[in-house]
Design an enzyme around this catalytic site. Sequence first.
Site, short mmCIF file in Angstrom:
data_model
loop_
_atom_site.label_atom_id
_atom_site.label_comp_id
_atom_site.label_asym_id
_atom_site.label_seq_id
_atom_site.Cartn_x
_atom_site.Cartn_y
_atom_site.Cartn_z
N SER A 247 138.59 -12.36 0.03
CA SER A 247 138.34 -11.02 -0.49
C SER A 247 137.26 -10.32 0.33
O SER A 247 136.47 -10.97 1.01
CB SER A 247 137.89 -11.09 -1.95
OG SER A 247 136.55 -11.52 -2.00
N LYS A 248 137.29 -9.00 0.20
CA LYS A 248 136.30 -8.20 0.93
C LYS A 248 134.92 -8.56 0.44
O LYS A 248 133.95 -8.59 1.17
CB LYS A 248 136.54 -6.72 0.68
CG LYS A 248 137.90 -6.26 1.12
CD LYS A 248 138.11 -4.80 0.74
CE LYS A 248 139.59 -4.46 0.82
NZ LYS A 248 139.93 -3.15 0.36
N ARG A 249 134.86 -8.80 -0.87
CA ARG A 249 133.55 -9.03 -1.49
C ARG A 249 132.88 -10.28 -0.94
O ARG A 249 131.73 -10.25 -0.57
CB ARG A 249 133.72 -9.10 -3.01
CG ARG A 249 132.51 -8.69 -3.78
CD ARG A 249 132.85 -8.36 -5.24
NE ARG A 249 134.09 -8.97 -5.70
CZ ARG A 249 134.18 -10.22 -6.17
NH1 ARG A 249 133.12 -10.98 -6.23
NH2 ARG A 249 135.34 -10.68 -6.59
#
Length: 493
Positions: A247-249
């Site tokens: 994920s980007k996070r």
Amino acid sequence: MTKEVIVRFPPSPTGYLHIGGARTAIFNWLFAQKTGGKLILRIEDTDVERSTEESIDGIIESLKWLGITWDEGPYFQSHFIKEHQAAAQKLLESGHAYKCFCTKETLDIKREEALKKKGSLHYDGTCRNLTPEEVSAKEAEGIPYTIRLKVPRVEGSVCFKDIVYGFIEKKYEDIDDFVIVRSNGQPLYILSNTVDDIRDRITHVLRGQDGLVNTPKQILLYKALGAPIPEFAHMSLTLDPQKAKISKRTHGELVAVHFYREHGFLPWALVNFLVRLGWSTPDSRDIFTKEELIEAFSLEGVNRANSVFNVNKNDPKFFTDPKALSINSHYIRNIPVEELEPYVRAELEKAGIWNPEFESARRDWYLATIDLIRSRYHVTTEFATLGRAYFSDEYQIEEKALEKNILKHDGLKNWFSILADRLESIESFSIEETENVIRDMAEELDIKAGILINGIRAAVTGQTVGPGLFDILIAIGQKRVVERLRKAVSFFD
Ligand code: GLU
């Protein structure tokens, strides 16, 4: 006649295009190409708070860079809000949906009670059976309402056959009367997404596995709206080595398509790598040209098992999956030099060492040099780092090369200078002649030729490894080799 395939890629523009999204886009694109169908690009920008112009531009640029082409769009979901609201209206009129006047506070209280009693968290249906008079009275009072879909309250279930995951069944009793329009009139994403797919006559919804939770509800919406239900194919997840969803996070830029572009990936190599994450042919083949991939691709080959993407945050050289690097290096080594050249040029320009002669007087030399040095590189940025000495006279000698291949052998101070003179006096600076000079000298000195060869390589290229030394010397050229050897003498001071 079979129906034309229409697929869509509908990113939410809340950040960059990440490799998971790119993989979904690639599968849709391949499926459209394979079936002679159509791919629609739709920007799902109804989350106004989180959608940005910058993200829209970035996603489109990344798709273009990857070489993914679409036939229609980009359409913008936000342009169709009235249509989504009209669909909800239609559902109200046909009795498939109802207005719910329960306030958030009441719902919260009911939820808490249900939690305590470990009961169902679903909406209890208070407003489901209001009479038309009751509804009118509440409306007249100006009580705000949401619109909920009336999920059948009979025994039964929503069933469908996912092309990847197979038969899936969800009992009606496990589906809440979900909200499709908020009390401020804003349609919920699940409604907008479905109405758009109906309008765009999408025949196959190919999306990430995280969309699977929405599918039974969406099927109820299709049915309630009297629309044909598309086929669904959900793609397994991509996990990191710790088995966390990519994920980007958590992975930041490391999973952004633009990161790969900036770090020397060839677009097709990235496509080829991504497509193999979660899709395979029976012979587990890795390398495909575009034509071969289109030919080989099928939704049946999409794996159910999640795939692992070995991103490595802590290793600056092997910053990404070793397989991605190996596929990239395969393409760097094997595509026609002319095809690789623009990527090399971009790197040299970025590094400030592009020379206009490389596209005019020295074009042949430039292409031959790319061809000579490319076999060891994993990413195109290496043409400007490891390969810098070929294109510029301003280069660093790598620490290891200096220590191990130069300074460790005191004699080289003298030998470099003698070699410089002898190489300078060669009339035809050829592989044969340079090799003779160097090997003769090693014999004369009674030392291993390797000491001279490695020392010269380090001095003229700054590296410990590279192509064969005699090829290197010809590529760098007599004058520059001689200058560099003379300069290397000073390293001993
Ligand atoms: N906009 C959704 C996303 O970016 C796409 C969902 C879908 O494909 O239906 O995740």
